[in-house]
Scaffold this active site. Structure first.
Site, PDB file in Angstrom:
ATOM      1  N   LYS A  14      26.245  61.192  47.675  1.00  0.00           N
ATOM      2  CA  LYS A  14      25.805  60.120  48.591  1.00  0.00           C
ATOM      3  C   LYS A  14      24.387  59.660  48.251  1.00  0.00           C
ATOM      4  CE  LYS A  14      26.223  62.752  52.234  1.00  0.00           C
ATOM      5  NZ  LYS A  14      26.600  64.041  51.618  1.00  0.00           N
ATOM      6  N   ARG A  89      26.934  62.389  61.538  1.00  0.00           N
ATOM      7  CA  ARG A  89      27.501  63.652  61.071  1.00  0.00           C
ATOM      8  C   ARG A  89      28.333  64.330  62.148  1.00  0.00           C
ATOM      9  NH1 ARG A  89      23.665  64.894  56.748  1.00  0.00           N
ATOM     10  NH2 ARG A  89      24.240  66.836  55.770  1.00  0.00           N
ATOM     11  N   ARG A 127      21.536  71.771  41.355  1.00  0.00           N
ATOM     12  CA  ARG A 127      20.637  70.642  41.647  1.00  0.00           C
ATOM     13  C   ARG A 127      19.196  71.127  41.729  1.00  0.00           C
ATOM     14  NH1 ARG A 127      21.457  66.984  46.941  1.00  0.00           N
ATOM     15  NH2 ARG A 127      21.280  69.001  47.965  1.00  0.00           N
ATOM     16  N   ARG A 160      16.004  73.196  46.392  1.00  0.00           N
ATOM     17  CA  ARG A 160      15.976  73.150  47.861  1.00  0.00           C
ATOM     18  C   ARG A 160      16.468  74.489  48.409  1.00  0.00           C
ATOM     19  NH1 ARG A 160      18.969  67.567  49.617  1.00  0.00           N
ATOM     20  NH2 ARG A 160      19.870  68.969  51.152  1.00  0.00           N
ATOM     21  N   ARG A 171      27.040  75.270  54.719  1.00  0.00           N
ATOM     22  CA  ARG A 171      27.001  73.814  54.947  1.00  0.00           C
ATOM     23  C   ARG A 171      28.410  73.227  54.858  1.00  0.00           C
ATOM     24  NH1 ARG A 171      22.788  72.128  50.531  1.00  0.00           N
ATOM     25  NH2 ARG A 171      23.154  69.982  51.191  1.00  0.00           N
TER      26      ARG A 171
HETATM   27  P1  AP5 Z   1      23.554  64.180  45.737  1.00  0.00           P
HETATM   28  O1  AP5 Z   1      23.644  62.732  45.472  1.00  0.00           O
HETATM   29  O2  AP5 Z   1      22.196  64.742  45.970  1.00  0.00           O
HETATM   30  O3  AP5 Z   1      24.562  64.618  46.896  1.00  0.00           O
HETATM   31  P2  AP5 Z   1      24.521  64.297  48.453  1.00  0.00           P
HETATM   32  O4  AP5 Z   1      25.917  63.909  48.822  1.00  0.00           O
HETATM   33  O5  AP5 Z   1      23.420  63.345  48.791  1.00  0.00           O
HETATM   34  O6  AP5 Z   1      24.243  65.760  49.005  1.00  0.00           O
HETATM   35  P3  AP5 Z   1      23.066  66.359  49.907  1.00  0.00           P
HETATM   36  O7  AP5 Z   1      23.145  67.849  49.687  1.00  0.00           O
HETATM   37  O8  AP5 Z   1      21.735  65.760  49.677  1.00  0.00           O
HETATM   38  O9  AP5 Z   1      23.581  65.948  51.266  1.00  0.00           O
HETATM   39  P4  AP5 Z   1      23.620  66.700  52.564  1.00  0.00           P
HETATM   40  O10 AP5 Z   1      24.443  65.730  53.300  1.00  0.00           O
HETATM   41  O11 AP5 Z   1      24.099  68.080  52.697  1.00  0.00           O
HETATM   42  O12 AP5 Z   1      22.080  66.925  52.833  1.00  0.00           O
HETATM   43  P5  AP5 Z   1      21.076  66.109  53.715  1.00  0.00           P
HETATM   44  O13 AP5 Z   1      19.840  65.983  52.951  1.00  0.00           O
HETATM   45  O14 AP5 Z   1      21.728  64.889  54.261  1.00  0.00           O
HETATM   46  O15 AP5 Z   1      24.243  64.937  44.492  1.00  0.00           O
HETATM   47  C1  AP5 Z   1      24.280  66.348  44.405  1.00  0.00           C
HETATM   48  C2  AP5 Z   1      24.146  66.779  42.917  1.00  0.00           C
HETATM   49  O16 AP5 Z   1      25.281  66.292  42.203  1.00  0.00           O
HETATM   50  C3  AP5 Z   1      22.912  66.215  42.213  1.00  0.00           C
HETATM   51  O17 AP5 Z   1      22.418  67.198  41.328  1.00  0.00           O
HETATM   52  C4  AP5 Z   1      23.458  65.010  41.423  1.00  0.00           C
HETATM   53  O18 AP5 Z   1      22.723  64.772  40.241  1.00  0.00           O
HETATM   54  C5  AP5 Z   1      24.882  65.442  41.131  1.00  0.00           C
HETATM   55  N1  AP5 Z   1      25.838  64.325  41.118  1.00  0.00           N
HETATM   56  C6  AP5 Z   1      25.906  63.266  41.969  1.00  0.00           C
HETATM   57  N2  AP5 Z   1      26.944  62.460  41.658  1.00  0.00           N
HETATM   58  C7  AP5 Z   1      27.568  63.035  40.593  1.00  0.00           C
HETATM   59  C8  AP5 Z   1      28.711  62.687  39.814  1.00  0.00           C
HETATM   60  N3  AP5 Z   1      29.459  61.574  40.077  1.00  0.00           N
HETATM   61  N4  AP5 Z   1      29.056  63.508  38.787  1.00  0.00           N
HETATM   62  C9  AP5 Z   1      28.340  64.642  38.527  1.00  0.00           C
HETATM   63  N5  AP5 Z   1      27.243  65.010  39.209  1.00  0.00           N
HETATM   64  C10 AP5 Z   1      26.849  64.231  40.236  1.00  0.00           C
HETATM   65  O19 AP5 Z   1      20.878  67.104  54.967  1.00  0.00           O
HETATM   66  C11 AP5 Z   1      20.172  68.332  54.848  1.00  0.00           C
HETATM   67  C12 AP5 Z   1      20.179  69.034  56.197  1.00  0.00           C
HETATM   68  O20 AP5 Z   1      19.483  68.219  57.176  1.00  0.00           O
HETATM   69  C13 AP5 Z   1      21.564  69.275  56.817  1.00  0.00           C
HETATM   70  O21 AP5 Z   1      22.171  70.463  56.324  1.00  0.00           O
HETATM   71  C14 AP5 Z   1      21.222  69.346  58.313  1.00  0.00           C
HETATM   72  O22 AP5 Z   1      20.653  70.598  58.649  1.00  0.00           O
HETATM   73  C15 AP5 Z   1      20.117  68.287  58.466  1.00  0.00           C
HETATM   74  N6  AP5 Z   1      20.669  66.951  58.800  1.00  0.00           N
HETATM   75  C16 AP5 Z   1      20.607  65.834  58.031  1.00  0.00           C
HETATM   76  N7  AP5 Z   1      21.196  64.795  58.648  1.00  0.00           N
HETATM   77  C17 AP5 Z   1      21.655  65.257  59.843  1.00  0.00           C
HETATM   78  C18 AP5 Z   1      22.373  64.660  60.911  1.00  0.00           C
HETATM   79  N8  AP5 Z   1      22.748  63.365  60.866  1.00  0.00           N
HETATM   80  N9  AP5 Z   1      22.691  65.444  61.969  1.00  0.00           N
HETATM   81  C19 AP5 Z   1      22.315  66.744  62.047  1.00  0.00           C
HETATM   82  N10 AP5 Z   1      21.624  67.370  61.049  1.00  0.00           N
HETATM   83  C20 AP5 Z   1      21.303  66.632  59.956  1.00  0.00           C
END
Ligand code: AP5
Length: 215
Positions: A14, A89, A127, A160, A171
């Site tokens: 994402k 979420r 990552r 991270r 997660r």
């Molecule tokens: P990446 O693009 O970083 O993946 P992502 O889907 O953005 O995953 P995140 O881990 O950042 O999302 P998340 O939803 O868990 O964390 P968030 O920061 O929102 O890609 C991942 C890896 O894959 C990278 O190395 C990339 O290079 C690689 N990649 C990407 N595309 C690829 C492809 N096509 N092929 C191969 N490799 C690829 O949330 C963190 C924490 O914050 C949560 O756990 C929670 O505690 C809190 N939080 C955030 N939002 C909320 C909410 N709305 N409500 C409650 N708590 C929340």
């Protein structure tokens, strides 16, 4: 107006796609994860509340997230549309978002990134992230410079805390329990577009562009 949600389990790509497409369409990328990580790094009240929850892979409370989103949507750049990355979420967050957007055209579409869990664990444990600008690297597919200084801003490239394997697995449990029901929610509203997120980054991007161009 382009108002999009990027929905999917952690590590499905994402953030990778949102950062580039936000620039392409001149829309703000609104990532609740980035907002919370900044608050943690700055040690604000919000950061203090969120830190431990994030480290264990749980979800920050709906009330905190919704008040943060309500304020963010009032900012000038969000008046032209947005890409939500990691929000909503929970069903409650989705319902409240609908309420916040009532009287408008609402959400244009929801892009649902589908990737299997083994691939997600591999991606997230490999990552690495710039602690300053948030740029993502991957030690298998896109390694950071050997001195671990970000190639864009020079910040320290780190793993991270929530990308350690045990937390990644938690997660995923939390995602399946609280966030996966949103797929049905948006399917029911006829807003869902599913993309196979296991394909190469450029192919995934082109499919999303083809979809977003319809709006
Ligand atoms: P990446 O693009 O970083 O993946 P992502 O889907 O953005 O995953 P995140 O881990 O950042 O999302 P998340 O939803 O868990 O964390 P968030 O920061 O929102 O890609 C991942 C890896 O894959 C990278 O190395 C990339 O290079 C690689 N990649 C990407 N595309 C690829 C492809 N096509 N092929 C191969 N490799 C690829 O949330 C963190 C924490 O914050 C949560 O756990 C929670 O505690 C809190 N939080 C955030 N939002 C909320 C909410 N709305 N409500 C409650 N708590 C929340």
């Amino acid at each position: 107006m382009k108002r999009f949600i990027f929905l999917g389990a952690p590590g499905t790509g994402k953030g990778t796609q949102a950062s580039v497409l936000a620039l392409k369409y001149d829309l703000p990328q609104i990532s609740t994860g980035d907002i919370l990580r900044k608050a943690v790094a700055e040690g604000t009240d919000l950061g203090k509340k969120a830190k431990q929850i994030m480290e264990t892979g749980g979800l920050v409370s709906d009330d905190i997230i919704l008040s943060l989103i309500e304020k963010r949507l009032q900012e000038a750049d969000a008046q032209k549309g947005f890409i939500f990355d990691g929000f909503p979420r929970t069903i409650k967050q989705a319902q409240e978002l609908d309420a916040l957007l009532s009287g408008t055209d609402g959400i244009s579409g929801v892009i649902y990134f589908q990737v299997d869990e083994d691939e997600i664990v591999k991606r997230l444990t490999s990552r690495r992230t710039c602690s300053q600008c948030g740029l993502n690297y991957n030690i298998i597919t896109d390694p950071p410079p050997t001195d671990l200084k970000c190639r864009v801003c020079g910040g320290a490239v780190i793993q991270r805390d929530d990308d350690k394997e045990a937390t990644v697995r938690n997660r995923l449990v939390v995602y399946n329990d609280k966030t996966a029901p949103l797929v049905k929610y948006y399917q029911g509203n006829d807003k869902l577009y599913t993309v196979d997120g296991a394909q190469p980054v450029q192919i995934v991007r082109q499919k999303i562009i083809d979809y977003m161009n319809r709006f």
